[in-house]
Design an enzyme around this catalytic site. Structure first.
Site, PDB file in Angstrom:
ATOM      1  N   SER A 143       9.094   2.684  33.624  1.00 23.26           N
ATOM      2  CA  SER A 143       8.548   2.741  32.275  1.00 23.26           C
ATOM      3  C   SER A 143       7.187   3.418  32.346  1.00 23.26           C
ATOM      4  CB  SER A 143       8.451   1.325  31.687  1.00 23.26           C
ATOM      5  OG  SER A 143       7.934   1.357  30.378  1.00 23.26           O
ATOM      6  N   LYS A 160      10.063   4.270  25.786  1.00 22.97           N
ATOM      7  CA  LYS A 160       9.675   3.318  26.830  1.00 22.97           C
ATOM      8  C   LYS A 160       9.643   1.881  26.313  1.00 22.97           C
ATOM      9  CE  LYS A 160       9.144   6.269  30.212  1.00 22.97           C
ATOM     10  NZ  LYS A 160      10.125   6.305  31.326  1.00 22.97           N
ATOM     11  N   TYR A 164       7.193   9.197  22.682  1.00 23.50           N
ATOM     12  CA  TYR A 164       7.339   8.822  24.099  1.00 23.50           C
ATOM     13  C   TYR A 164       7.357   7.306  24.244  1.00 23.50           C
ATOM     14  CZ  TYR A 164       6.080   8.181  29.015  1.00 23.50           C
ATOM     15  OH  TYR A 164       6.051   7.776  30.328  1.00 23.50           O
TER      16      TYR A 164
END
Length: 300
Positions: free
Chosen positions: A149, A167, A163
């Site tokens: 992650s 994650k 983004y």
């Protein structure tokens, strides 16, 4: 015909040698993990979009590295990678879902396709590999799944929302996964790196949405900082790989492991701030319940 002692010894060694599947293993933290495993005498199935990127590793480590050309977004192809690993090495001990990329852009600048690309790389791709490898790990009642992650998987800031969306999703999915597979002796480790000396911030790697001047005041500093970090990141990929290896061998390993001093600082601040908010607004939050009911009884 009876097998010779040498043949039996070689078979035993093969059966005991740890095998890793590492996606995105041709660069960055994936490459560092692959090299650490190979140096230790272990076996690696490494994936990348171009198999020729493994030529250097292949020349050094020979048949202990199986290079497979695969784009993690091709979820239908994940089972064949796992099957190939089992056919060549006979076992899988650790799956590292590492492949991915960064992306910079505000919510208004990021298109649906841009957002889907982040989810495909950081959630759907890893999920496909997990589904493919779990029957084997469950049968052996051992193994580990490492989900790469980011500190951006527990916190976010302007221009990195797409983004972080991927994650954050990976972390929530993996937290549930950890509880599901623990009874089978399978460990899940979520690694949360800060900035490491990889190509993540390189101009030809970091995805950047078409910029709108409307957001210059709020995100121009972030855009510049993301680009300026290339080549000067504090994190050492080789050290990070060794930390992950060590933690996987630690009985009381955490579910989440921040990597790098910046990740420790940032996540400490975020957790404390979040707890402060929960405590400050607790009475307001609790007032939303029906009055007088006993606390809920849940299965978790």
């Amino acid at each position: 015909m009876t097998k010779t002692n040498e043949t039996k010894t070689n078979e035993t060694k093969t059966n005991e040698t740890k095998t890793w599947i590492i996606t995105g293993a041709s660069s960055g933290l994936g490459l560092a993990l692959a090299e650490a495993a190979l140096v230790a005498g272990e076996q690696v199935v490494g994936t990348a979009r171009r198999a020729d990127r493994f030529d250097g590793l292949k020349a050094r480590y020979g048949d202990r590295l199986l290079a497979v050309e695969h784009d993690v977004r091709d979820t239908a192809g994940a089972p064949s990678v796992v099957q190939r690993a089992l056919e060549v090495f006979g076992r899988v001990d650790v799956l590292v879902n590492n492949a991915g990329a960064g992306q910079v852009g505000t919510a208004e600048e990021i298109t649906d396709a841009d957002l889907r690309a982040m989810l495909e790389q950081h959630l759907f791709g890893p999920a496909a590999y997990v589904r493919a490898v779990l029957p084997h790990l469950r049968e052996r009642r051992s193994g580990a799944i490492v989900q790469m992650s980011s500190q951006g998987g527990r916190m976010s800031f302007p221009a990195v929302g797409s983004y972080s969306a991927g994650k954050f999703a990976l972390e929530g999915w993996s937290e549930a996964l950890a509880g599901e597979v623990a009874p089978f002796g399978i460990r899940v480790l979520i690694a949360e790196p800060s900035r490491f000396r990889t190509a993540f911030n390189a101009p030809d790697v970091l995805n950047t949405a078409r910029q709108s001047s409307i957001y210059d005041d709020s995100v121009s500093a972030v855009r510049a900082n993301m680009a300026e970090a290339d080549g000067v990141q504090e994190g050492d990929p080789a050290r990070a790989a060794q930390v992950i290896r060590d933690v996987l061998d630690t009985p009381d390993a955490p579910l989440r492991l921040p990597l790098g001093a910046e990740a420790v600082r940032n996540l400490t601040r975020v957790y404390r701030s979040g707890l402060d908010d929960v405590e400050k607004w607790a009475s307001v939050s609790e007032s939303a319940d029906f009055p007088g009911l006993p606390p809920a009884v849940r299965a978790f």
